[in-house]
Scaffold this motif. Structure first.
Motif, PDB file in Angstrom:
ATOM      1  N   TRP A  38       0.827  -1.211   0.000  1.00  0.00           N
ATOM      2  CA  TRP A  38       0.000   0.000   0.000  1.00  0.00           C
ATOM      3  C   TRP A  38       0.863   1.264   0.000  1.00  0.00           C
ATOM      4  O   TRP A  38       0.507   2.264  -0.627  1.00  0.00           O
ATOM      5  N   ASP A  49      -6.817   9.720  -5.901  1.00  0.00           N
ATOM      6  CA  ASP A  49      -7.049   8.307  -5.589  1.00  0.00           C
ATOM      7  C   ASP A  49      -6.725   7.947  -4.144  1.00  0.00           C
ATOM      8  O   ASP A  49      -6.823   6.778  -3.771  1.00  0.00           O
ATOM      9  N   VAL A  53     -13.498   5.478  -2.131  1.00  0.00           N
ATOM     10  CA  VAL A  53     -14.154   4.230  -1.724  1.00  0.00           C
ATOM     11  C   VAL A  53     -14.926   3.693  -2.914  1.00  0.00           C
ATOM     12  O   VAL A  53     -15.766   4.403  -3.487  1.00  0.00           O
ATOM     13  N   PRO A  54     -14.634   2.435  -3.320  1.00  0.00           N
ATOM     14  CA  PRO A  54     -13.655   1.490  -2.769  1.00  0.00           C
ATOM     15  C   PRO A  54     -12.228   1.914  -3.081  1.00  0.00           C
ATOM     16  O   PRO A  54     -12.004   2.687  -4.013  1.00  0.00           O
ATOM     17  N   PRO A  55     -11.256   1.440  -2.318  1.00  0.00           N
ATOM     18  CA  PRO A  55      -9.868   1.876  -2.534  1.00  0.00           C
ATOM     19  C   PRO A  55      -9.313   1.416  -3.880  1.00  0.00           C
ATOM     20  O   PRO A  55      -9.714   0.391  -4.422  1.00  0.00           O
ATOM     21  N   VAL A  56      -8.397   2.205  -4.391  1.00  0.00           N
ATOM     22  CA  VAL A  56      -7.736   1.902  -5.655  1.00  0.00           C
ATOM     23  C   VAL A  56      -6.497   1.052  -5.350  1.00  0.00           C
ATOM     24  O   VAL A  56      -5.547   1.537  -4.728  1.00  0.00           O
ATOM     25  N   TRP A  57      -6.524  -0.204  -5.787  1.00  0.00           N
ATOM     26  CA  TRP A  57      -5.408  -1.102  -5.500  1.00  0.00           C
ATOM     27  C   TRP A  57      -4.257  -0.922  -6.486  1.00  0.00           C
ATOM     28  O   TRP A  57      -3.118  -1.267  -6.171  1.00  0.00           O
TER      29      TRP A  57
END
Length: 284
Positions: A38, A49, A53-57
């Motif tokens: 992360w 970014d 939500v949802p998190p950006v992977w």
């Protein structure tokens, strides 16, 4: 007795035990690697970014602008150079002095039975208890905010750790090799540097790695004893926290950059590190 031993071995080799072990290792790796992943991903994310939500992977448009800002706008590059100089110099000094002191304690029982424990007890002292007199001394000796001053402080800070790691290592080395070298005409100094030190190389490497990491990540002494010139990498992270928000991308970029020397050092000495940590632990 043999039947009990075989049963215990079969229990360890059972599929249920193997599955539990693999699951535990997977959870441990996830716990360790997820924050690192992360951090690296955040260092190349666009600002938009960060908190979605949802998190950006993984960002659709990676950027290196945070690295540029962290290394130049926030003086991260200068802090990185300062940390490399200070950590390397203090590690070398601590390793040299620690090796000689540990050899003296192990071979000649210097100071009796209590000096070795007294050396270790210096690690029990909280840094906040000694930082004020050190600060006043450095101001009067013109060592405040200098590389030399911080190198001296870190050398004495890591010396007890180095001494105790090498003390246990030298105690398990056979004396007969050094005695044979003395019989062959070598002096005690030559016996130390030509016989004992090469045999203790894994322990010296392990002690040096721990000393380097301790200095590389130290924050309190660097915060008090430096200001504009000799500041180190951990002190720069304060600049990323402001009243109007936090610079997550720049902080993660500098943190990712700071991992590179430690990773390179670990890769170079990994062959000696495990042996140096374990060989001095058992005497037989």
């Amino acid at each position: 007795m043999a039947t009990t031993t075989r049963r215990s071995r079969s229990a360890r080799r059972s599929p249920g035990f193997d599955a539990l072990r693999i699951a535990f290792m997977a959870l441990f790796l996830l716990f360790v690697l997820l924050p690192l992943y992360w951090m690296v991903i955040t260092s190349i994310k666009p600002t938009s970014d960060y908190l979605v939500v949802p998190p950006v992977w993984f960002p659709a448009q990676p950027t290196i602008v945070h690295y540029t800002a962290a290394l130049f706008s926030y003086r991260g590059l200068q802090a990185l150079v300062n940390s490399l100089i200070i950590a390397s110099a203090s590690t070398v000094l601590s390793t040299i002095f620690g090796t000689m002191m540990a050899y003296s304690l192990a071979r000649f029982n210097t100071g009796g039975q209590h000096l070795a424990f007294w050396v270790l007890s210096q690690r029990f002292l909280p840094p906040v208890a000694v930082i004020l007199p050190i600060f006043l001394l450095f101001r009067s000796w013109h060592l405040y905010d200098t590389h030399v001053g911080l190198i001296l402080a870190y050398t004495f800070m890591t010396l007890p750790l180095t001494v105790w790691m090498m003390y246990a290592y030298f105690r398990q080395l056979p004396k007969s090799l050094e005695e044979a070298a003395l019989v062959d005409g070598l002096s005690r100094w030559q016996s130390l540097w030509m016989i004992a030190v090469p045999l203790a190389a894994p322990g010296i490497v392990a002690a040096a790695v721990f000393a380097f990491i301790a200095v590389w990540t130290e924050f309190f002494f660097a915060l008090i004893l430096t200001s504009r010139y000799a500041f180190t990498l951990p002190t720069v992270f304060r600049a990323f926290l402001g009243f109007q928000g936090a610079q997550y991308g720049e902080a993660c970029a500098l943190a990712t950059t700071s991992l590179v020397p430690s990773i390179i050092l670990g890769m170079l000495v990994q062959r000696h590190l495990v042996r140096g940590l374990t060989l001095g632990a058992i005497r037989g």
